[in-house]
Write an enzyme that holds these catalytic residues in place. Structure first.
Site, PDB file in Angstrom:
ATOM      1  N   GLU A 178      54.603  40.275  36.551  1.00  0.00           N
ATOM      2  CA  GLU A 178      53.308  40.381  35.886  1.00  0.00           C
ATOM      3  C   GLU A 178      52.779  41.771  36.165  1.00  0.00           C
ATOM      4  O   GLU A 178      52.420  42.093  37.300  1.00  0.00           O
ATOM      5  CB  GLU A 178      52.313  39.329  36.355  1.00  0.00           C
ATOM      6  CG  GLU A 178      51.168  39.207  35.349  1.00  0.00           C
ATOM      7  CD  GLU A 178      49.819  38.972  35.940  1.00  0.00           C
ATOM      8  OE1 GLU A 178      49.263  39.932  36.530  1.00  0.00           O
ATOM      9  OE2 GLU A 178      49.308  37.861  35.839  1.00  0.00           O
TER      10      GLU A 178
ATOM     11  N   CYS B  44      43.923  42.698  35.994  1.00  0.00           N
ATOM     12  CA  CYS B  44      44.873  42.963  34.916  1.00  0.00           C
ATOM     13  C   CYS B  44      44.445  42.299  33.615  1.00  0.00           C
ATOM     14  O   CYS B  44      44.718  42.816  32.537  1.00  0.00           O
ATOM     15  CB  CYS B  44      46.260  42.460  35.305  1.00  0.00           C
ATOM     16  SG  CYS B  44      47.010  43.339  36.695  1.00  0.00           S
TER      17      CYS B  44
END
Length: 458
Positions: free
Chosen positions: A229, A263
């Site tokens: 990720e 994020c």
């Protein structure tokens, strides 16, 4: 001897220095993980669940003490730190309850008398994690992995050693079987040794593109699976038929959670021209009212940036964008005083070639881009090398249709993009691959073993 050093971003003072693991200590940590796996893999789901529930209860009972470690090492406001500890506990509880169902045998008809797929643990796993959500990301990694019967070695960011020790300490405090979860307090350059150790079976990485590429290439050379990720420059599309008040409320919140160091925060706010000015006005009202200050203060909504180099880069992105023609409606100036604070900043007139749009901004900076219509808004949203998440504000039917055309791992329609233990999350393109959480996440690091039982059926 080398040390991992934690610095309080509120003051710039060193709060913790921890000896970094030596090569021998890295090997010993993996020795313990392998030894623990031999017995842990044979335990029942109920036995594993008892451990995870006990860890969750311990964290909930000690939420203030655990949250404070985050606040002092990476500047998260205490209100958010408590929320993160509780969310980590929720992840443990969720998998304790649902792992058995997620991993139930799958019967598949064939020419066998009986044929099915069973999901078996792989062995010791390595989690390489960042500083921005130390507890949540640790449990996003370890809760499904442990419930699947794997053991976990967590190599946390070197700037949050106290958080790493506190997480491992929660397992020790409840008497978890030794070795099923360990914190590896190693320098970043030494993670290669752990990846290449033949007993580590797979790697989960959350962090930067550069770090993810390095980890993935090393793991691939050892033929080991990875889940990545990585970064995101998430678009938030606001169309003319949106509920602008609700959209402004959620966009403002999304942009400043963890001082914007997330994020999956809304980073590129793409607004259809007819409602552009009104949304900018609503965002200005909300963003200008936010309280920036000491994260230990209960009234603080936005704390400091975690490190000085991160703040410097953020300010570069803002100043270069303004120099290229963006209008700074709020913020944009480095404050005086101690710590690495950055003001809540709102930029308008942003275009795709500016750093505030082209690069990932990791801080409380909202960049507003105007779109002529829905089609151009969609094109702008997809004009990025990233593909982590996206959101769209419009009617439900239109939003669900648009979701199919957004190149992102998850899409929120008329809501905030968030991670949830019940739902899979992850990215595409340069935001990574694989999924975490939900039923999909627990199946990333298992052996989907096909079993064929004879005799063959005619």
């Amino acid at each position: 001897m080398s040390f991992l050093t934690a610095t309080d971003p509120t003051t710039g003072a060193v709060v913790r220095r921890v000896p970094a693991a030596t090569p021998e200590e890295i090997t010993a940590t993996i020795d313990r993980a392998q030894a623990a796996f031999e017995s842990w893999r044979t335990t029942s789901f109920d036995e594993r669940a008892d451990v995870l529930r006990a860890v969750a209860a311990h964290m909930r009972e000690n939420v203030d003490q655990l949250g404070m470690v985050m606040t002092e090492e990476m500047g998260k406001p205490m209100t958010e730190s408590r929320g993160e500890v509780n969310k980590a506990a929720w992840a443990a509880e969720h998998y304790a309850e649902h792992a058995a169902a997620y991993l139930t045998d799958e019967v598949i008809a064939s020419d066998a008398s009986s044929s099915y797929v069973q999901y078996l643990p792989l062995g010791p796993l390595l989690g390489v994690l960042p500083w921005n959500a130390p507890f949540w990301l640790a449990f996003r990694f370890c809760a499904p992995a442990l419930m699947a019967g794997n053991t976990c070695v967590m190599k946390h960011d070197p700037h949050v050693p106290g958080c790493a020790e506190a997480i491992a300490g929660a397992f020790d405090a409840v008497g978890a079987p030794p070795g099923i979860f360990q914190a590896l307090l190693a320098e970043t350059g030494d993670v290669e040794q752990a990846i290449r150790d033949p007993r580590i079976q797979a790697v989960s990485f959350t962090g930067s593109e550069r770090g993810g590429a390095a980890v993935a290439s090393i793991a691939a050379s050892e033929i080991k699976p990875t889940v990545l990720e990585l970064g995101g420059s998430d678009p938030c599309v606001v169309l003319a038929d949106a509920d602008l008040t609700q959209a402004a409320d959620v966009i403002a919140l999304s942009r400043i959670i963890n001082a914007g160091q997330s994020c999956i925060a809304a980073k590129r706010i793409i607004v259809e021209r007819p409602v552009h000015d009104e949304l900018v006005e609503l965002l200005t009202e909300r963003l200008s009212a936010l309280v920036v200050g000491d994260p230990r203060d209960e009234s603080t909504q936005v704390g400091p940036i975690a490190r000085s180099d991160l703040r410097d880069n953020l300010h570069r992105q803002v100043t270069e964008s303004v120099a290229a023609g963006a209008r700074c409606v709020l913020g944009g100036e480095l404050p005086d005083g101690d710590g690495w604070f950055y003001p809540v900043t709102l930029l308008t007139g942003v275009t795709p070639d500016m750093p505030a749009c082209r690069e990932e901004t990791f801080g409380p900076v909202a960049a507003v881009v105007v779109a002529d219509d829905a089609d151009s808004a969609l094109a702008l949203a997809n004009d990025t090398p990233y593909g982590l998440a996206a959101s769209v504000w419009t009617t439900r039917e239109r939003g669900e249709a648009m979701a199919r055309d957004l190149f992102a791992g998850q899409v929120a329609v008329n809501g905030i993009v968030k991670s949830d233990p019940r739902l899979p999350s992850g990215g595409i393109k340069r935001s990574g691959y694989g999924r975490e959480l939900g039923p999909h996440g627990i199946r990333e690091f298992v052996n989907a073993q096909q079993v064929w039982v004879g005799p063959k059926r005619e």
